[in-house]
Design a protein around this motif. Structure first.
Motif, PDB file in Angstrom:
ATOM      1  N   UNK A 109       8.794   2.228  -9.144  1.00  0.00           N
ATOM      2  CA  UNK A 109      10.025   3.324  -9.757  1.00  0.00           C
ATOM      3  C   UNK A 109       9.323   4.514  -8.814  1.00  0.00           C
ATOM      4  N   UNK A 110       8.070   4.661  -9.116  1.00  0.00           N
ATOM      5  CA  UNK A 110       7.634   5.975  -8.762  1.00  0.00           C
ATOM      6  C   UNK A 110       7.545   6.825  -6.750  1.00  0.00           C
ATOM      7  N   UNK A 111       7.196   5.466  -6.792  1.00  0.00           N
ATOM      8  CA  UNK A 111       7.150   5.703  -5.021  1.00  0.00           C
ATOM      9  C   UNK A 111       8.785   5.551  -4.907  1.00  0.00           C
ATOM     10  N   UNK A 112       9.850   5.161  -5.657  1.00  0.00           N
ATOM     11  CA  UNK A 112      10.873   5.699  -4.708  1.00  0.00           C
ATOM     12  C   UNK A 112      11.314   7.077  -5.299  1.00  0.00           C
ATOM     13  N   UNK A 113      10.878   7.494  -6.431  1.00  0.00           N
ATOM     14  CA  UNK A 113      11.261   8.727  -6.493  1.00  0.00           C
ATOM     15  C   UNK A 113      10.639   9.488  -5.818  1.00  0.00           C
ATOM     16  N   UNK A 114       9.386  10.005  -4.845  1.00  0.00           N
ATOM     17  CA  UNK A 114       8.352  10.191  -3.992  1.00  0.00           C
ATOM     18  C   UNK A 114       8.973  10.430  -2.837  1.00  0.00           C
ATOM     19  N   UNK A 115       9.609   8.577  -2.534  1.00  0.00           N
ATOM     20  CA  UNK A 115      10.442   8.235  -1.231  1.00  0.00           C
ATOM     21  C   UNK A 115      11.479   9.402  -1.207  1.00  0.00           C
ATOM     22  N   UNK A 116      12.392   9.368  -2.144  1.00  0.00           N
ATOM     23  CA  UNK A 116      13.453  10.096  -1.562  1.00  0.00           C
ATOM     24  C   UNK A 116      13.598  12.161  -1.878  1.00  0.00           C
ATOM     25  N   UNK A 117      13.005  12.403  -2.209  1.00  0.00           N
ATOM     26  CA  UNK A 117      12.246  13.582  -2.557  1.00  0.00           C
ATOM     27  C   UNK A 117      12.109  13.837  -1.394  1.00  0.00           C
ATOM     28  N   UNK A 118      10.751  12.888  -0.932  1.00  0.00           N
ATOM     29  CA  UNK A 118      10.102  13.562   0.898  1.00  0.00           C
ATOM     30  C   UNK A 118      11.545  13.256   1.668  1.00  0.00           C
ATOM     31  N   UNK A 119      12.454  12.167   1.973  1.00  0.00           N
ATOM     32  CA  UNK A 119      12.999  12.206   3.123  1.00  0.00           C
ATOM     33  C   UNK A 119      14.157  12.846   3.602  1.00  0.00           C
ATOM     34  N   UNK A 176       6.567  10.686   5.370  1.00  0.00           N
ATOM     35  CA  UNK A 176       5.223  10.958   6.745  1.00  0.00           C
ATOM     36  C   UNK A 176       4.232  10.227   6.488  1.00  0.00           C
ATOM     37  N   UNK A 177       4.077  10.473   5.175  1.00  0.00           N
ATOM     38  CA  UNK A 177       2.678  10.051   5.191  1.00  0.00           C
ATOM     39  C   UNK A 177       2.586   8.026   4.895  1.00  0.00           C
ATOM     40  N   UNK A 178       3.932   7.992   4.748  1.00  0.00           N
ATOM     41  CA  UNK A 178       3.695   6.559   5.451  1.00  0.00           C
ATOM     42  C   UNK A 178       3.904   6.057   6.646  1.00  0.00           C
ATOM     43  N   UNK A 179       4.302   6.709   7.313  1.00  0.00           N
ATOM     44  CA  UNK A 179       4.679   6.599   9.094  1.00  0.00           C
ATOM     45  C   UNK A 179       2.882   6.997   9.797  1.00  0.00           C
ATOM     46  N   UNK A 180       2.194   7.055   9.082  1.00  0.00           N
ATOM     47  CA  UNK A 180       1.011   7.105   9.820  1.00  0.00           C
ATOM     48  C   UNK A 180       0.045   6.340   8.823  1.00  0.00           C
ATOM     49  N   UNK A 181       0.356   6.097   8.015  1.00  0.00           N
ATOM     50  CA  UNK A 181      -0.108   5.023   7.227  1.00  0.00           C
ATOM     51  C   UNK A 181      -0.242   3.459   7.867  1.00  0.00           C
ATOM     52  N   UNK A 182       1.151   3.368   8.853  1.00  0.00           N
ATOM     53  CA  UNK A 182       1.710   2.460   9.038  1.00  0.00           C
ATOM     54  C   UNK A 182       1.265   2.028  10.346  1.00  0.00           C
ATOM     55  N   UNK A 183       1.811   3.314  11.187  1.00  0.00           N
ATOM     56  CA  UNK A 183       0.610   3.930  12.593  1.00  0.00           C
ATOM     57  C   UNK A 183      -1.056   3.314  12.283  1.00  0.00           C
ATOM     58  N   UNK A 233       0.634  -1.663   0.318  1.00  0.00           N
ATOM     59  CA  UNK A 233      -0.093  -0.303   0.132  1.00  0.00           C
ATOM     60  C   UNK A 233       1.043   1.352  -0.047  1.00  0.00           C
ATOM     61  N   UNK A 234       1.909   0.990   0.995  1.00  0.00           N
ATOM     62  CA  UNK A 234       3.023   2.553   1.040  1.00  0.00           C
ATOM     63  C   UNK A 234       3.441   2.384  -0.640  1.00  0.00           C
ATOM     64  N   UNK A 235       3.992   1.449  -1.246  1.00  0.00           N
ATOM     65  CA  UNK A 235       4.348   1.585  -2.673  1.00  0.00           C
ATOM     66  C   UNK A 235       3.231   2.023  -3.464  1.00  0.00           C
ATOM     67  N   UNK A 236       2.624   1.383  -3.244  1.00  0.00           N
ATOM     68  CA  UNK A 236       1.762   1.829  -4.127  1.00  0.00           C
ATOM     69  C   UNK A 236       0.308   2.935  -4.077  1.00  0.00           C
ATOM     70  N   UNK A 237       0.543   3.578  -3.437  1.00  0.00           N
ATOM     71  CA  UNK A 237       0.406   4.588  -3.547  1.00  0.00           C
ATOM     72  C   UNK A 237       0.760   6.083  -3.141  1.00  0.00           C
ATOM     73  N   UNK A 238       1.737   5.884  -3.309  1.00  0.00           N
ATOM     74  CA  UNK A 238       3.261   6.381  -3.202  1.00  0.00           C
ATOM     75  C   UNK A 238       3.503   7.543  -2.338  1.00  0.00           C
ATOM     76  N   UNK A 239       3.241   6.754  -0.571  1.00  0.00           N
ATOM     77  CA  UNK A 239       3.204   7.792   0.004  1.00  0.00           C
ATOM     78  C   UNK A 239       4.674   7.922   0.143  1.00  0.00           C
ATOM     79  N   UNK A 240       5.338   9.007   1.099  1.00  0.00           N
ATOM     80  CA  UNK A 240       6.630   9.460   1.405  1.00  0.00           C
ATOM     81  C   UNK A 240       6.597   9.624   3.295  1.00  0.00           C
TER      82      UNK A 240
END
Length: 139
Positions: free
Chosen positions: A129-139, A81-88, A72-79
């Protein structure tokens, strides 16, 4: 000598076994090849199993949930902080004693994701690849 796809069996021995079946309807050599390969494979499995140790019971218990939340984190392209919220939010559905461990495991898995292991989370290369771009950009 070239190896065949069977563990430690030379290709020519394997081919001779196949020829025995097809040309002489004699499966005895091929049977010996498979028995030998099976025994070698079983011995290697025992060595690997001993080296790796026992599987983590927590990861086994929650493997489907771990796979789902990471997917879900990957397919929703979560950054991050958004991934942390989703995970919690996801972890709150689990028994209270397991929530922190679940969060730690998933966070570690997310940080360890790379081109060689993302497929286990049932996502496509383009999704990764799409998620990784968002993840690295917002990290």
């Amino acid at each position: 000598m070239e190896k065949s796809w069977i563990v430690d069996v030379p290709r020519d021995v394997y081919v001779q076994g196949l020829l025995g079946v097809y040309e002489r309807t004699d499966a005895s050599l091929l049977k010996d090849v498979f028995i030998y390969a099976y025994e070698r494979s079983a011995a290697r499995y025992a060595e690997v199993r001993q080296t790796l140790g026992d599987p983590d019971p927590f990861r086994l218990r929650y493997r489907d949930a771990i796979r789902q939340v990471i997917s879900e984190v990957i397919t929703q392209k979560l950054s991050p902080p958004a991934a942390k919220d989703h995970l919690v939010g996801y972890a709150r559905q689990l028994p209270a004693p397991d929530q922190d461990s679940f969060i730690n495991v998933v966070e570690a898995e997310l940080l360890a994701l790379h081109e060689g292991n993302f497929a286990r989370y049932r996502v496509t290369p383009s999704q990764f690849a799409a998620w990784q771009a968002v993840w690295k950009e917002k990290a």
